[in-house]
Design an enzyme around this catalytic site. Structure first.
Site, PDB file in Angstrom:
ATOM      1  CG  ASP A  66      26.629  27.730  64.091  1.00 23.97           C
ATOM      2  OD1 ASP A  66      26.316  28.928  64.205  1.00 23.97           O
ATOM      3  OD2 ASP A  66      27.664  27.352  63.507  1.00 23.97           O
ATOM      4  CB  SER A 151      24.784  46.893  70.029  1.00 25.28           C
ATOM      5  OG  SER A 151      25.823  47.520  70.745  1.00 25.28           O
ATOM      6  CE1 TYR A 164      28.854  43.018  68.703  1.00 27.07           C
ATOM      7  CE2 TYR A 164      28.937  45.359  69.244  1.00 27.07           C
ATOM      8  CZ  TYR A 164      28.412  44.096  69.453  1.00 27.07           C
ATOM      9  OH  TYR A 164      27.439  43.898  70.400  1.00 27.07           O
ATOM     10  CE  LYS A 168      25.205  42.987  67.875  1.00 26.10           C
ATOM     11  NZ  LYS A 168      24.255  41.874  68.091  1.00 26.10           N
TER      12      LYS A 168
END
Length: 268
Positions: A66, A151, A164, A168
């Site tokens: 993980d 991203s 999110y 990034k």
């Protein structure tokens, strides 16, 4: 961008390697001649990718971890170096998405998202740098590479993808800072910024957009793809080709950058 065998004699570790972009990166680096350590939460996925790598002719080893757990990431790096005889390239690819209005984000959601997308990159960078230095890669004339997953959402904040996008953007900041801190150690640190990739993650993003906006399933995906200048969705191989460049010798003089590889969707 890539020359066959350009990574011969090199060892790469790829997180989130069991499917999607991670699988594509692992297979491409193996075709470039690298031996690959595959790290993922799901053993079945990386076992299958390991078989594919063996068929290519490179060595592969697997490790279940993980990436949000620092000790597990360090253990994965130690395993890779021991099993494959070194470490030259760390690809911090593992990540998850979160779709929803900023107003609705819970503490549990943001903690999980940040732990995987940001802390996972931080722990991977720490572990890889420590191992590069221990192995004496620079003294042997080997440029070491840390390559992080950002991203297009690390360049533009997208509606319903706010947290999110924040993770990034944070990956870009870590990439720049680490590049400055470790250039003298013979280590480059760069990031890749994909766009709309036809993977399971985007299937889930599209479904969530449909729930929130009332759009039909597939409509959001098609809308984003419709904005791509090159006229098609991205594939894992498209991303892997750019990562291959970052991992190879042609990018030895590039560090601290977060390159867009999105077919022409976000421009910087």
């Amino acid at each position: 961008m890539s020359t066959a065998g350009q990574l011969a004699g090199r060892v790469a570790l790829v997180t989130g390697a069991g499917r999607g972009i991670g699988r594509g990166i692992a297979l491409r680096l193996a075709r470039d001649g690298a031996d690959i350590a595959l790290v993922d939460l799901h053993p079945d996925g990386i076992a299958a990718v390991a078989d594919e790598i063996t068929e290519i002719g490179s060595k592969a080893t697997t490790f279940v971890a993980d990436v949000s757990d620092r000790d597990q990431v360090f253990a994965a790096v130690e395993h890779a170096a021991t099993a494959l005889g070194g470490l030259d390239i760390m690809v911090n690819n593992a990540g998850i998405a979160l779709v929803g209005p900023i107003a609705d984000v819970t503490a549990a959601q943001i903690e999980k998202l940040w732990a995987i997308n940001v802390n996972g990159v931080l722990w991977g960078t720490q572990a890889a740098v420590a191992k590069f230095l221990e192995l004496g890669n620079k003294e042997q004339g080997r440029i070491s590479k840390v390559i992080n997953a950002s991203s297009i959402a690390g360049h533009d904040g997208f509606a319903l993808l706010g947290p999110y996008s924040a993770t990034k953007f944070a990956v870009r900041a870590l990439t720049q800072a680490a590049a400055k801190e470790h250039a003298a150690d013979g280590i480059t640190v760069n990031a890749y910024c994909p766009g709309v990739v036809g993977t399971d993650m985007w299937v889930e993003i599209d479904k969530r957009f449909a729930e929130l906006t009332g759009a039909a399933e597939g409509e959001t995906y098609d809308k984003f793809v419709g904005g791509i200048a090159l006229g098609r969705a991205e594939t894992p191989d498209d991303v892997a080709g750019f990562v291959s460049y970052l991992a190879g010798p042609d990018a030895d003089y590039m560090t601290g950058q977060a390159g867009l590889i999105d077919g022409g969707l976000v421009y910087r």
